[in-house]
Design a protein around this motif. Structure first.
Motif, short mmCIF file in Angstrom:
data_model
loop_
_atom_site.label_atom_id
_atom_site.label_comp_id
_atom_site.label_asym_id
_atom_site.label_seq_id
_atom_site.Cartn_x
_atom_site.Cartn_y
_atom_site.Cartn_z
N TRP A 138 54.51 44.27 43.51
CA TRP A 138 53.16 44.45 44.21
C TRP A 138 52.45 45.51 43.81
O TRP A 138 51.14 45.43 43.57
CB TRP A 138 53.40 44.53 45.86
CG TRP A 138 53.73 43.56 46.36
CD1 TRP A 138 54.56 42.38 46.21
CD2 TRP A 138 53.51 43.57 48.02
NE1 TRP A 138 54.58 41.61 47.34
CE2 TRP A 138 54.06 42.04 48.39
CE3 TRP A 138 52.77 44.02 48.97
CZ2 TRP A 138 53.82 41.55 49.58
CZ3 TRP A 138 52.67 43.53 50.29
CH2 TRP A 138 53.57 42.43 50.53
N VAL A 161 50.96 44.43 40.58
CA VAL A 161 49.57 43.56 40.83
C VAL A 161 48.52 44.58 41.40
O VAL A 161 47.06 44.19 40.61
CB VAL A 161 49.82 42.88 41.92
CG1 VAL A 161 48.71 42.04 42.48
CG2 VAL A 161 50.83 41.70 41.57
N ILE A 204 48.38 36.86 38.92
CA ILE A 204 47.97 37.77 40.21
C ILE A 204 47.24 39.01 39.59
O ILE A 204 46.16 39.41 40.01
CB ILE A 204 48.77 37.81 41.41
CG1 ILE A 204 49.17 36.44 41.70
CG2 ILE A 204 48.02 38.36 42.38
CD1 ILE A 204 48.24 35.37 42.12
N LEU A 252 43.65 39.06 38.15
CA LEU A 252 42.46 38.64 39.02
C LEU A 252 41.66 40.02 39.24
O LEU A 252 42.13 41.13 39.07
CB LEU A 252 42.97 38.35 40.20
CG LEU A 252 43.72 36.85 40.07
CD1 LEU A 252 44.25 36.55 41.59
CD2 LEU A 252 42.78 35.72 39.68
N ASP A 294 40.47 40.26 44.60
CA ASP A 294 41.34 38.84 44.67
C ASP A 294 42.79 39.51 44.69
O ASP A 294 43.69 38.84 45.49
CB ASP A 294 41.18 37.98 43.58
CG ASP A 294 39.77 37.44 43.78
OD1 ASP A 294 39.04 37.22 44.76
OD2 ASP A 294 39.07 37.23 42.54
N ARG A 295 43.06 40.44 44.21
CA ARG A 295 44.14 40.95 44.38
C ARG A 295 44.70 41.56 45.60
O ARG A 295 45.79 41.17 46.36
CB ARG A 295 44.73 42.02 42.97
CG ARG A 295 44.81 41.48 41.89
CD ARG A 295 45.07 42.70 40.73
NE ARG A 295 43.81 43.19 40.21
CZ ARG A 295 43.55 44.27 39.75
NH1 ARG A 295 44.43 45.38 39.82
NH2 ARG A 295 42.42 44.51 39.12
N ARG A 345 43.36 40.63 48.44
CA ARG A 345 43.31 39.44 49.40
C ARG A 345 44.55 38.55 49.17
O ARG A 345 45.23 38.34 50.24
CB ARG A 345 42.24 38.56 49.08
CG ARG A 345 40.93 39.21 49.42
CD ARG A 345 40.49 39.14 50.92
NE ARG A 345 39.23 39.83 50.86
CZ ARG A 345 39.09 41.00 51.49
NH1 ARG A 345 40.12 41.70 51.68
NH2 ARG A 345 37.86 41.63 51.53
N TRP A 346 45.14 38.57 47.90
CA TRP A 346 46.35 37.85 47.81
C TRP A 346 47.52 38.66 48.47
O TRP A 346 48.49 38.02 49.15
CB TRP A 346 46.69 37.60 46.25
CG TRP A 346 47.93 36.94 45.88
CD1 TRP A 346 47.86 35.55 45.90
CD2 TRP A 346 49.30 37.21 45.78
NE1 TRP A 346 49.33 35.16 45.65
CE2 TRP A 346 49.89 36.23 45.56
CE3 TRP A 346 49.80 38.66 45.51
CZ2 TRP A 346 51.43 36.38 45.02
CZ3 TRP A 346 51.28 38.82 45.29
CH2 TRP A 346 51.95 37.50 45.02
N LEU A 347 47.55 39.98 48.17
CA LEU A 347 48.77 40.91 48.54
C LEU A 347 48.68 41.07 50.31
O LEU A 347 49.70 40.81 50.85
CB LEU A 347 48.57 42.34 48.10
CG LEU A 347 49.08 42.43 46.58
CD1 LEU A 347 48.75 43.78 46.28
CD2 LEU A 347 50.55 42.08 46.62
N ALA A 365 47.49 38.65 52.25
CA ALA A 365 47.58 37.38 52.94
C ALA A 365 48.64 37.02 54.00
O ALA A 365 49.73 37.95 53.64
CB ALA A 365 47.48 36.39 52.13
N LYS A 416 52.01 35.92 55.27
CA LYS A 416 53.15 35.31 54.66
C LYS A 416 54.20 35.08 55.44
O LYS A 416 54.38 35.85 56.45
CB LYS A 416 53.45 36.19 53.59
CG LYS A 416 52.64 36.48 52.27
CD LYS A 416 52.95 37.61 51.39
CE LYS A 416 51.99 37.90 50.15
NZ LYS A 416 50.94 38.53 50.73
#
Length: 127
Positions: A68, A71, A81, A84, A88-89, A91-93, A95, A97
């Motif tokens: 992480w 990223v 990832i 990005l 965006d990074r 938001r991905w982390l 998000a 899960k």
């Protein structure tokens, strides 16, 4: 004096048994678009970790968190990832899960210095 800027953060949680929804806070991730900042800070208390889980290795969780961090840094080792944009990074982390590492809902705020704010949030929510 510079103006305050907006930021968003999420608390990183260790959830050893997802079906039981038990967790404890192990870190914070913070994003500030205006300051072009994305940072993560984490610490896993080994005693608390052992009390919560006896079938997950601390080493494995630490490796996930290191990924992480890669990223966040946008390092090549962060894979697709990591390549990005910052937002965006984040938001991905952050998000939702259904894994052993989960984030709280994201929360907004205002700050002068995102790195200092990350430290303060870490002290408040993790230590």
């Amino acid at each position: 004096m510079p103006d305050k800027v907006t930021f968003e953060y999420a608390i990183i949680r260790f959830v050893p048994k997802v079906e039981r929804d038990e967790f404890f806070n192990i870190g914070v991730i913070l994003f500030s678009k205006r300051k072009k900042f994305l940072g993560i800070k984490y610490l896993i208390d080994p005693k608390k970790f052992d009390a919560f889980s006896n079938d997950i290795e601390l080493y494995d969780v630490e490796n996930y968190l290191k990924a992480w961090d890669l990223v966040c840094q946008g390092a090549p080792a962060g894979g697709k990832i990591g390549a990005l944009e910052l937002s965006d990074r984040f938001r991905w982390l952050a998000a939702s899960k259904s894994t052993i590492l989960q984030c709280s809902k994201t929360h907004p705020g205002l700050c002068y210095n995102p790195k200092e704010t990350l430290e303060g949030l870490f002290e408040s929510f993790v230590l």
